[in-house]
Every structure is written in C-alpha cells, then in structure tokens.
Design a protein around this motif. Structure first.
Motif, PDB file in Angstrom:
ATOM      1  N   LEU A 310      13.577  -3.625  -0.689  1.00 26.97           N
ATOM      2  CA  LEU A 310      13.101  -3.773  -1.762  1.00 26.97           C
ATOM      3  C   LEU A 310      12.326  -3.532  -2.495  1.00 26.97           C
ATOM      4  O   LEU A 310      11.536  -3.382  -3.093  1.00 26.97           O
ATOM      5  CB  LEU A 310      13.310  -5.466  -2.660  1.00 26.97           C
ATOM      6  N   SER A 311      11.697  -3.717  -1.190  1.00 29.09           N
ATOM      7  CA  SER A 311       9.527  -3.350  -1.814  1.00 29.09           C
ATOM      8  C   SER A 311       9.468  -1.712  -0.941  1.00 29.09           C
ATOM      9  O   SER A 311       8.337  -1.343  -2.477  1.00 29.09           O
ATOM     10  CB  SER A 311       8.989  -3.052   0.431  1.00 29.09           C
ATOM     11  N   ILE A 312      10.488  -1.014  -0.810  1.00 31.25           N
ATOM     12  CA  ILE A 312      11.168   0.133  -0.453  1.00 31.25           C
ATOM     13  C   ILE A 312      10.859   0.645  -2.482  1.00 31.25           C
ATOM     14  O   ILE A 312       9.727   1.850  -3.336  1.00 31.25           O
ATOM     15  CB  ILE A 312      11.596   1.320  -0.069  1.00 31.25           C
ATOM     16  N   SER A 313      11.836   0.379  -3.077  1.00 32.22           N
ATOM     17  CA  SER A 313      12.486   0.645  -4.451  1.00 32.22           C
ATOM     18  C   SER A 313      11.551   0.116  -5.226  1.00 32.22           C
ATOM     19  O   SER A 313      11.423   0.820  -6.606  1.00 32.22           O
ATOM     20  CB  SER A 313      13.281   0.400  -4.532  1.00 32.22           C
ATOM     21  N   THR A 314      10.690  -1.223  -4.793  1.00 34.39           N
ATOM     22  CA  THR A 314       9.948  -1.393  -6.373  1.00 34.39           C
ATOM     23  C   THR A 314       8.214  -0.625  -6.249  1.00 34.39           C
ATOM     24  O   THR A 314       8.107  -0.185  -7.431  1.00 34.39           O
ATOM     25  CB  THR A 314       9.629  -2.609  -5.337  1.00 34.39           C
ATOM     26  N   SER A 592       2.827  -6.697  -6.263  1.00 31.99           N
ATOM     27  CA  SER A 592       2.274  -7.510  -5.430  1.00 31.99           C
ATOM     28  C   SER A 592       3.210  -8.789  -4.587  1.00 31.99           C
ATOM     29  O   SER A 592       3.437  -8.931  -3.406  1.00 31.99           O
ATOM     30  CB  SER A 592       1.245  -8.045  -6.236  1.00 31.99           C
ATOM     31  N   LEU A 593       4.766  -8.768  -5.319  1.00 29.02           N
ATOM     32  CA  LEU A 593       5.507  -9.637  -4.621  1.00 29.02           C
ATOM     33  C   LEU A 593       6.337  -8.772  -3.612  1.00 29.02           C
ATOM     34  O   LEU A 593       6.098  -9.649  -2.564  1.00 29.02           O
ATOM     35  CB  LEU A 593       6.722 -10.095  -6.213  1.00 29.02           C
ATOM     36  N   VAL A 594       6.807  -7.788  -3.511  1.00 30.17           N
ATOM     37  CA  VAL A 594       7.057  -7.024  -2.525  1.00 30.17           C
ATOM     38  C   VAL A 594       6.035  -6.991  -1.531  1.00 30.17           C
ATOM     39  O   VAL A 594       5.973  -7.023  -0.391  1.00 30.17           O
ATOM     40  CB  VAL A 594       7.358  -5.581  -2.709  1.00 30.17           C
ATOM     41  N   ASP A 595       4.791  -6.359  -1.443  1.00 36.63           N
ATOM     42  CA  ASP A 595       3.144  -6.205  -1.221  1.00 36.63           C
ATOM     43  C   ASP A 595       3.059  -7.891   0.699  1.00 36.63           C
ATOM     44  O   ASP A 595       2.718  -7.612   1.339  1.00 36.63           O
ATOM     45  CB  ASP A 595       1.786  -6.254  -1.589  1.00 36.63           C
ATOM     46  N   SER A 596       3.072  -9.163  -0.233  1.00 37.19           N
ATOM     47  CA  SER A 596       3.329 -10.036  -0.123  1.00 37.19           C
ATOM     48  C   SER A 596       4.663 -10.376   1.380  1.00 37.19           C
ATOM     49  O   SER A 596       4.271 -11.123   2.476  1.00 37.19           O
ATOM     50  CB  SER A 596       3.794 -11.476  -0.915  1.00 37.19           C
ATOM     51  N   TRP A 597       5.631  -8.957   1.346  1.00 33.51           N
ATOM     52  CA  TRP A 597       5.840  -9.372   2.600  1.00 33.51           C
ATOM     53  C   TRP A 597       5.480  -8.877   3.687  1.00 33.51           C
ATOM     54  O   TRP A 597       5.929  -8.447   4.846  1.00 33.51           O
ATOM     55  CB  TRP A 597       7.219  -8.512   2.688  1.00 33.51           C
ATOM     56  N   GLU A 598       4.869  -7.761   3.336  1.00 31.82           N
ATOM     57  CA  GLU A 598       3.410  -7.116   4.468  1.00 31.82           C
ATOM     58  C   GLU A 598       4.365  -6.888   5.502  1.00 31.82           C
ATOM     59  O   GLU A 598       3.867  -6.780   6.341  1.00 31.82           O
ATOM     60  CB  GLU A 598       2.498  -8.465   5.630  1.00 31.82           C
ATOM     61  N   ILE A 599       5.164  -5.575   4.597  1.00 32.68           N
ATOM     62  CA  ILE A 599       5.696  -5.150   5.149  1.00 32.68           C
ATOM     63  C   ILE A 599       5.244  -3.041   5.843  1.00 32.68           C
ATOM     64  O   ILE A 599       4.532  -2.574   4.733  1.00 32.68           O
ATOM     65  CB  ILE A 599       7.494  -4.404   4.988  1.00 32.68           C
ATOM     66  N   THR A 600       5.254  -2.889   6.945  1.00 33.20           N
ATOM     67  CA  THR A 600       4.379  -1.884   7.041  1.00 33.20           C
ATOM     68  C   THR A 600       4.646  -0.876   7.220  1.00 33.20           C
ATOM     69  O   THR A 600       6.309  -0.509   7.376  1.00 33.20           O
ATOM     70  CB  THR A 600       3.116  -2.245   8.715  1.00 33.20           C
ATOM     71  N   ASP A 601       4.079   0.320   6.943  1.00 33.04           N
ATOM     72  CA  ASP A 601       4.541   1.916   7.401  1.00 33.04           C
ATOM     73  C   ASP A 601       5.697   1.975   7.762  1.00 33.04           C
ATOM     74  O   ASP A 601       6.344   2.320   8.407  1.00 33.04           O
ATOM     75  CB  ASP A 601       3.803   3.166   6.775  1.00 33.04           C
ATOM     76  N   ARG A 602       4.840   1.884   9.189  1.00 30.90           N
ATOM     77  CA  ARG A 602       5.841   1.348  10.856  1.00 30.90           C
ATOM     78  C   ARG A 602       7.312   1.451  10.745  1.00 30.90           C
ATOM     79  O   ARG A 602       7.346   1.588  10.829  1.00 30.90           O
ATOM     80  CB  ARG A 602       4.549   1.733  11.298  1.00 30.90           C
ATOM     81  N   GLU A 603       6.615  -0.161   9.815  1.00 30.08           N
ATOM     82  CA  GLU A 603       8.018  -0.595  10.461  1.00 30.08           C
ATOM     83  C   GLU A 603       9.281  -0.557   8.851  1.00 30.08           C
ATOM     84  O   GLU A 603      10.489  -0.061   9.117  1.00 30.08           O
ATOM     85  CB  GLU A 603       7.736  -2.237  10.357  1.00 30.08           C
ATOM     86  N   HIS A 604       8.545  -0.033   8.300  1.00 28.55           N
ATOM     87  CA  HIS A 604       9.498   0.852   7.121  1.00 28.55           C
ATOM     88  C   HIS A 604      10.342   1.871   7.103  1.00 28.55           C
ATOM     89  O   HIS A 604      11.414   1.564   7.287  1.00 28.55           O
ATOM     90  CB  HIS A 604       8.632   1.085   5.739  1.00 28.55           C
ATOM     91  N   ARG A 605       9.664   2.894   8.132  1.00 26.58           N
ATOM     92  CA  ARG A 605      10.063   4.229   8.010  1.00 26.58           C
ATOM     93  C   ARG A 605      10.697   4.913   7.128  1.00 26.58           C
ATOM     94  O   ARG A 605      11.610   5.225   6.668  1.00 26.58           O
ATOM     95  CB  ARG A 605      11.224   4.099   9.109  1.00 26.58           C
ATOM     96  N   SER A 606       9.698   5.064   5.873  1.00 26.13           N
ATOM     97  CA  SER A 606      10.570   4.636   4.569  1.00 26.13           C
ATOM     98  C   SER A 606       9.643   5.595   3.901  1.00 26.13           C
ATOM     99  O   SER A 606       8.364   5.743   3.779  1.00 26.13           O
ATOM    100  CB  SER A 606      10.982   3.822   3.517  1.00 26.13           C
ATOM    101  N   VAL A 607       9.849   6.852   3.542  1.00 22.68           N
ATOM    102  CA  VAL A 607       9.148   7.487   2.588  1.00 22.68           C
ATOM    103  C   VAL A 607       8.465   7.102   0.976  1.00 22.68           C
ATOM    104  O   VAL A 607       7.482   7.225   0.700  1.00 22.68           O
ATOM    105  CB  VAL A 607       8.646   9.193   2.890  1.00 22.68           C
ATOM    106  N   LEU A 608       9.841   7.180   1.105  1.00 24.52           N
ATOM    107  CA  LEU A 608       9.519   6.601  -0.330  1.00 24.52           C
ATOM    108  C   LEU A 608       9.153   4.867  -0.482  1.00 24.52           C
ATOM    109  O   LEU A 608       8.787   4.718  -1.757  1.00 24.52           O
ATOM    110  CB  LEU A 608      11.213   6.106  -1.451  1.00 24.52           C
ATOM    111  N   GLY A 609       8.653   3.993   0.627  1.00 28.67           N
ATOM    112  CA  GLY A 609       8.666   3.333   0.072  1.00 28.67           C
ATOM    113  C   GLY A 609       7.145   3.002   0.706  1.00 28.67           C
ATOM    114  O   GLY A 609       6.661   1.938   0.960  1.00 28.67           O
ATOM    115  N   ARG A 610       6.206   4.247   1.256  1.00 32.26           N
ATOM    116  CA  ARG A 610       5.181   4.067   2.233  1.00 32.26           C
ATOM    117  C   ARG A 610       3.835   3.173   0.450  1.00 32.26           C
ATOM    118  O   ARG A 610       3.905   2.783  -0.497  1.00 32.26           O
ATOM    119  CB  ARG A 610       4.212   5.340   1.285  1.00 32.26           C
ATOM    120  N   ARG A 611       2.685   2.693   1.588  1.00 31.20           N
ATOM    121  CA  ARG A 611       2.617   1.678   1.264  1.00 31.20           C
ATOM    122  C   ARG A 611       1.384   1.877   0.302  1.00 31.20           C
ATOM    123  O   ARG A 611       0.918   1.405  -1.439  1.00 31.20           O
ATOM    124  CB  ARG A 611       1.300   0.608   1.993  1.00 31.20           C
TER     125      ARG A 611
END
Ligand SMILES: CC(C)(COP(=O)(O)OP(=O)(O)OC[C@H]1O[C@@H](n2cnc3c(N)ncnc32)[C@H](O)[C@@H]1OP(=O)(O)O)[C@@H](O)C(=O)NCCC(=O)NCCSC(=O)/C=C/CCCCCCCCCCCCC(=O)O
Ligand SMILES: Cc1cc2nc3c(=O)[nH]c(=O)nc-3n(C[C@H](O)[C@H](O)[C@H](O)COP(=O)(O)OP(=O)(O)OC[C@H]3O[C@@H](n4cnc5c(N)ncnc54)[C@H](O)[C@@H]3O)c2cc1C
Length: 654
Positions: A310-314, A592-611
């Motif tokens: 959801l943080s990627i898609s939001t 901001s709701l998804v930012d609150s999950w504080e998932i780092t780019d390294r953890e995400h491994r997603s180009v679309l969900g980049r912070r």
C-alpha cells in the motif's frame, strides 16, 4: 499540522509527494510509534541507519534480476555478513527487532535461516526438556547448527494423524528407527531443508510395541557438521522453484532405517522411558506448539506485507497523472479518483487493524507460554482458536489488499520494478503454510460450536466469545445506523457474527438429529461454519482496533486513527467500498499514513514506491540494467528467430 513536524519531508524529493506530505494533520513518527510500538519504531530507525553505514549489507543488484542460484547465494552471503555485525545492531532476544533487520537486509524472499528462527528454535524451546535444551538449544542460538521443522509430507500436510514417517522404538538398543516407507511419506516443503540446514526436527508417528501413538518430534542430524555432506541413511534435496520465496531452499527428505538415540525424541511433555514405557503429555496438542508460535507471529508479518504494497501504490498514485476530472484543468493525480481511493483506503485501514491484532496475538501467545511454564494448560484452546482464525482471515485479506494495490499501479504494477509480484507471492503463501486457511477456519468453528452449546446450557462463556450469550438484536440491520458511534457499530458486528454462529450450530444439530454421523453432519455445515469463523475473527479485529484507538494519547494521531477506524467499521460492516465521506477525510493524509510505516527504500525494493517519488527516471534505469539489455542482439535471437525470419524473407522472394 505545520509541515516541519512531518518527519518524511526531505529536500530534493518529487514535489508531488512533498505537496502531499505538507497536508498531513499529524506527526508520522508518532503514528509509527502506535503502529509498531514506540520501542520497535525507534529501533527500526536505528537499524536502518546502521545498515546504511555497512555497504556489504546492501543488495548487489535488484533481486528480480537474479537467477535462483544467485538469490540463494546472495541470501547466504548476507546472513554470513550479518553474523559479523548482528550483535552490534540488534538485541537478539527481541524477535521483532531481528525480523526487521532481516527484512531490511535480506528481504522477504527467504533466507537460509528463516526456519531456524521461526520454528526450529521455538520447537526446542517448547518441546525439549532441560537437558535437551542444553545440548541443542544453546548451540542453535549461537548458530553452530542450522535447523528446520520437517513435518509436511508429499502426501499429507493437513491431516497430521496420517503422517506416514514412522519412529519405531527399539528397546534392545534404546534407539528409534526412522523410516519414510513410501513415496508419499517423503518430507516435502520444509524451508531451508534442501541445502542449508544440518539438523531438523522431524515429526513422525511414534510406534512402541506395534502401538501407534501419534505424531511426535525427533531431532535428526541431516548433514555432517564439518563437510556438510548428507548423513548416511538420508536422502535430501531442494524441491525446485516456487511462486515466490525463491531465495529459500524448501526441501525433500527420505529416511531409510535411520537410527537415532532414545534421547533424540523431544521429551518436555511426552516421554519414552528406556524400557519403552510411554508417558502421555498433559495436553494432546502440545507437540504442535511451534505451529501456534508461528501463527501468532504471522499476523504482524502479513500486516507489514500489506503495508509494503500500500505504501508503494499510495505514493505512486500521487506521482501518476492520468486523465481529467475537470477537462479545463491539468491531468490529475490518479489518487484523486474516487475509485482509486475506494480501492486503496479500506486496505490502509486494514493494515493498521491487522498490525494491532497481531500485536495482541503475540501478547496472548506470551501469556499462554508463561502460564504453561507454570503448569497451566487452560489457555491453549483459546489461543489455538484465536490464532487459527486470525491466521486465516488476515493472510487472505492481506492477499486481496496486495492485489488491489498492484492493480492500482496499472501496467507498471505488473513489472517486477514495483516488486508487487513478490510481495503478493509471499503474502498468499501464508494462506497455505501453517495450516491451510479453510482448515484452520474449521478449528475455530469447533470452538464456536462448543461456546454455543454452553450458552444453550445456560452458561456464560467468557473472553472473545462472551458476546454469543448476549441477547440478540431482534430488529434487522437495516435499522442499525452506523453514525450512532462505534459502540453501535460493534453491536451490529456482534449481532451478525452471533446470528451466523447460531445458524451454523442449528444446522449442524439438524443434520446430527437426522441420523448423519458427526463427521458427515460437520462436513455438510462447513461452509456455514467457516462463515461464522470469518465473522467472529473480523469482529475480534474490529473490537481490538476500537479498543486500541481509545488508548492513543496524541490527539492528532488519535483523530486520524479514528478516521481509519470509522472507515474500517463501515467497510467491514457493509462489505462494500467506503462512503465518500470517509474517503474525503482520509485523502489529505493518504501519503502521510503510509509514510508512518517508515518503510525504507532498501526494505521496499520497489522503484514505484520510492520515498523521494522519482519514479520515471528510475524505471528507465531499472530497464537498462536488465540482463537482456547487456547484448544488443540476444544470442538466442541469433540462433532461432533471426534465421527463421531470414528464411521467411528468402522464401517470400522466391
Ligand atoms: C488442527 C489440525 C488440522 C487437525 O488436527 P487433528 O489432530 O486431526 O485434530 P482435530 O481432531 O481436528 O482436533 C482435536 C482437538 O485438538 C485441538 N487442536 C488441534 N490443533 C491444536 C493446537 N495446535 N493447539 C491446541 N489444540 C489444538 C482441536 O481444536 C480439537 O479440540 P477439541 O476436540 O475441539 O476441543 C492439525 O492437524 C493441523 O494443525 N494441521 C495443519 C498442519 C500445519 O499447520 N502444518 C504446518 C507445517 S510447518 C509450515 O507450514 C511452515 C511454514 C513456513 C513458515 C515460514 C515462517 C515465516 C515467518 C513468519 C513469522 C514468524 C516470526 C517468528 C519470529 C521469531 O520468533 O523469531
Ligand atoms: C511456502 C511454504 C512453506 C512451507 N514450509 C514448510 C515447513 O517449513 N515445514 C513443513 O513441515 N511444511 C511446510 N509447508 C507445508 C505446509 O504447511 C502445507 O502445505 C500446509 O499445511 C497445507 O497442507 P497440504 O499441502 O497438505 O494441503 P491439503 O490439505 O492437501 O489442501 C488441499 C485442499 O484440501 C482442502 N482440505 C484438506 N483437508 C481438509 C479438511 N479436513 N476439510 C476441508 N478441506 C480440506 C484444503 O482446504 C485445500 O483446499 C510449507 C508450504 C509452503 C507453501
């Protein structure tokens, strides 16, 4: 909220995301403290910083570009590198800290020590006696040995009573003889068993004096500790590629007259004495403790997978512009579409609800463990029912949410650049492992039927089933106005769950009265029973969310969680997409709701969900790094397609 309070704001980010973050009505760090618990939230930030400073812990290239062998090697390399740093980074006795570190460094695709920590060590903790713990547990914690949990067979996973692996006690030699007598008795699936582990806890049917005593756990050495070569009387290997989890070597195992000492049976509860005397455990299902441990931990794990998606898609929905709402204005961010909001926001609410339910199931597991250590077996049935239901409902709904998140990213969501495919593959595996979902729903169903029986006998069940004894609402739900407040929502929820549970119980009774066997009557009702289990579990999740929100002290955080709670209760109750009102309230806080999950780019491994939101330039970089782009013309093309086309051309000229 003034923008400087939003910890996610950074210089140089895509202005589309900065604009979103400026709208936040709360401090994302404070919401992260609620989502993870303040200790874990702080530790995750410190862990992410520590990893940044150690380049050898970073990915060498994106995982989707790796072959299976490369993935397995990369995971092994990182485990080895981590072993040099791990005690400087995390408190090893804290499971959730260690799990966060592993996910940030190694990722979600599996690693050679997943099962070692998820099941091998918990099985030893729960089932080995003190002497056995001294022999194996300490070595396992120090990682001198790596183990797995080998229960499922090629022919049986669900029906444990029919496991075909046998452990026959030989009184003369005071040994067990382990056998896989048939093809279907081969152990099949255990994580990391194929290549990585040198020990396994093997679940086998115990036989003493020709008497079958049911599944018990045995410590088996699979590979030599020095050479890592397979031990005699054992055949072992990897089961091949899977839908996901391909960094893990799930394995098969054949045991042929393998002799192990009597003391290799885990004997904290059930015991076999030298002369073959068998002592039953105080509770028949104590041998299943490692499964209950994982089930209780899977809920937070699946909340996190849903949060990844959801943080990627939001974020991406706030970068992607497509089409118009007002034809005279610019193309809009796709997040502006009501359908996009309805697609994503109820799942954001669920991610929070699941995380809170998961924290509660871990807490309940710890309480049960302590009470069991004091000799009390009373809490086992309650925990088994709760975790069976949560495991099944949360893995299924998380899978649905991840798939919606993928679709919300359009075509780019289907590229592995989004990483959605892996998140989905890993998420839906949870519907199957640790007990197939529909089977686990039935376990909760048994518990609910017992509760109904006790209500009918005039007793008052307590705990999560207490609501079954409340007087039911006589009016239909149409009269139930959700805007009367959350208590009214919960009452409506209870009403639906209670009605379904009684309906299933009555139906079961009807079939039993008609002369059908208990098993046949049960089978005829399982669809109704599973519905009841689903509703009961969704009620638990909703109540827990409600109670959790009441505890929040920071008013801005509480307000946004109440918005999510409101959305969740309405969505769950009506079982349709949210009302426009809720969507409008959530919209300014979406990023901001998804930012609150504080998932780092390294953890995400997603180009679309980049912070930072710089999606398109990085999609192009991603495409350029594909192995297939290393040659202008692929060798396979030269070999097959080019001659084919040249030949076709030649033919047409003739
Ligand atoms: C439950 C079954 C389906 C049926 O069992 P059966 O023996 O036939 O029993 P029944 O007749 O149905 O019931 C008899 C009564 O017993 C009760 N019962 C059943 N099970 C339990 C239990 N576990 N506890 C208590 N009571 C139980 C039942 O309710 C009946 O009671 P009553 O008569 O009604 O009163 C059973 O056979 C079964 O469980 N089948 C499923 C098999 C299964 O789950 N296999 C799992 C194999 S291992 C696996 O799949 C591993 C997967 C990989 C995991 C990867 C982990 C990823 C990470 C997750 C996060 C973990 C983090 C950990 C972090 C850390 O700690 O480091
Ligand atoms: C990624 C992954 C990792 C795994 N890791 C391990 C591991 O480390 N160790 C290990 O031992 N195992 C492991 N497993 C195996 C896993 O635990 C089993 O696959 C799981 O328990 C389901 O059992 P099954 O495969 O026998 O399914 P089945 O029982 O064959 O299920 C097939 C269908 O039959 C239905 N069904 C079965 N029984 C009933 C019933 N009584 N009533 C109604 N419907 C029924 C199910 O609902 C399902 O629809 C892993 C599996 C996966 C996918």
């Amino acid at each position: 909220m003034s923008a400087h309070l939003n910890a996610a704001l950074r210089e140089g980010d895509n202005p589309e995301l900065t604009e979103e973050r400026r709208k936040a009505t709360f401090d994302t760090r404070k919401l992260a403290d609620e989502f993870f618990g303040s200790h874990l939230a702080r530790r995750r930030r410190e862990i992410a910083k520590a990893i940044d400073a150690i380049p050898e812990l970073h990915d060498t290239k994106p995982l989707p570009f790796m072959t299976r062998e490369e993935k397995v090697e990369e995971a092994a390399r990182k485990v080895f590198t981590l072993s040099k740093h791990i005690t400087d980074i995390v408190d090893l006795s804290n499971n959730r800290e260690t799990q966060s570190l592993n996910e940030m460094v190694i990722g979600i695709e599996g690693m050679p020590i997943s099962l070692h920590f998820a099941m091998f060590i918990p099985a030893l903790q729960g089932q080995a006696d003190d002497e056995q713990k001294r022999e194996w547990l300490d070595r396992a914690i120090r990682m001198e040995i790596i183990g797995t949990y080998a229960q499922t067979e090629l022919g049986h996973g669900t029906n444990l009573r029919m496991l075909e692996t046998t452990a026959t006690y030989d009184k003369q030699n005071k040994e067990f003889i382990l056998n896989s007598p048939t093809l279907t008795s081969l152990k099949w699936w255990p994580g990391n068993m194929g290549k990585s582990c040198n020990y396994a806890i093997v679940v086998a049917n115990l036989i003493i004096d020709d008497k079958l005593l049911g599944p018990h756990s045995f410590m088996v050495q699979l590979r030599d500790e020095n050479s890592h070569e397979t031990m005699p009387n054992i055949q072992i290997g990897d089961i091949g590629p899977k839908m996901a989890y391909n960094s893990s070597d799930n394995g098969f195992l054949k045991l042929s007259n393998l002799r192990i000492p009597r003391r290799n049976m885990l004997m904290k509860h059930a015991k076999v004495q030298e002369d073959g005397t068998y002592k039953k455990p105080p509770h028949e299902k104590l041998a299943y403790s490692a499964m209950v441990h994982v089930r209780s931990h899977m809920i937070t794990q699946h909340a996190m997978l849903l949060a990844y998606a959801l943080s990627i898609s939001t974020r991406y929905s706030c970068i992607r512009r497509q089409g118009y709402i007002d034809p005279k204005k610019d193309e809009v961010k796709v997040i502006e579409y009501q359908t996009q909001q309805h697609r994503l926001f109820p799942h954001i609410a669920r991610a929070y609800a699941f995380a809170f339910a998961g924290t509660e199931s871990i807490r309940k597991f710890e309480i049960m463990k302590r009470s069991l250590e004091a000799g009390n077996i009373e809490l086992i049935a309650d925990l088994h029912a709760l975790t069976s239901g949560l495991k099944a409902v949360v893995t299924y709904l998380a899978g649905q949410g991840i798939e919606q998140a993928r679709q919300a990213c359009g075509g780019h969501g289907y590229s592995m650049a989004s990483y959605m495919g892996e998140i989905y593959g890993v998420g839906i595996a949870g519907c199957t492992y640790e007990g197939e979902n529909l089977v686990m729903m039935q376990q909760l169903g048994r518990y609910l039927i017992k509760a109904v029986k006790s209500v009918k006998e005039g007793k008052k069940p307590t705990g999560y089933v207490a609501y079954l004894a409340h007087a039911g609402q006589r009016h239909s739900l149409i009269d139930c106005r959700p805007n009367e407040g959350y208590a009214e929502h919960i009452r409506a929820f209870e009403h639906i769950a209670r009605r379904q549970t009684f309906r299933a119980a009555e139906r079961l009774q009807k079939y039993e009265n008609s002369g059908l066997s208990t098993e046949q009557a049960w089978n005829n009702c399982t669809v109704e029973l599973n519905r009841a289990s689903r509703l009961h579990t969704r009620l638990f999740i909703a109540c827990n969310f409600y109670e959790r929100v009441l505890d929040v002290e920071d008013m801005a955080v509480r307000e946004v969680l109440e918005d999510l709670l409101h959305l969740h209760l309405n969505y769950e109750l009506i079982d349709i997409a949210s009302y426009a009102l809720e969507a409008k309230k959530i919209r300014p806080n979406a990023v901001s709701l998804v930012d609150s999950w504080e998932i780092t780019d390294r953890e995400h491994r997603s180009v679309l969900g980049r912070r930072d939101g710089h999606v398109y330039e990085n999609l192009f970089k991603w495409a350029k790094s594909s192995d297939l782009n290393q040659n202008d013309v692929l060798p396979s093309h030269k070999k097959h397609l080019l001659p084919m086309m040249l030949n076709a051309r030649k033919q047409s000229k003739l």
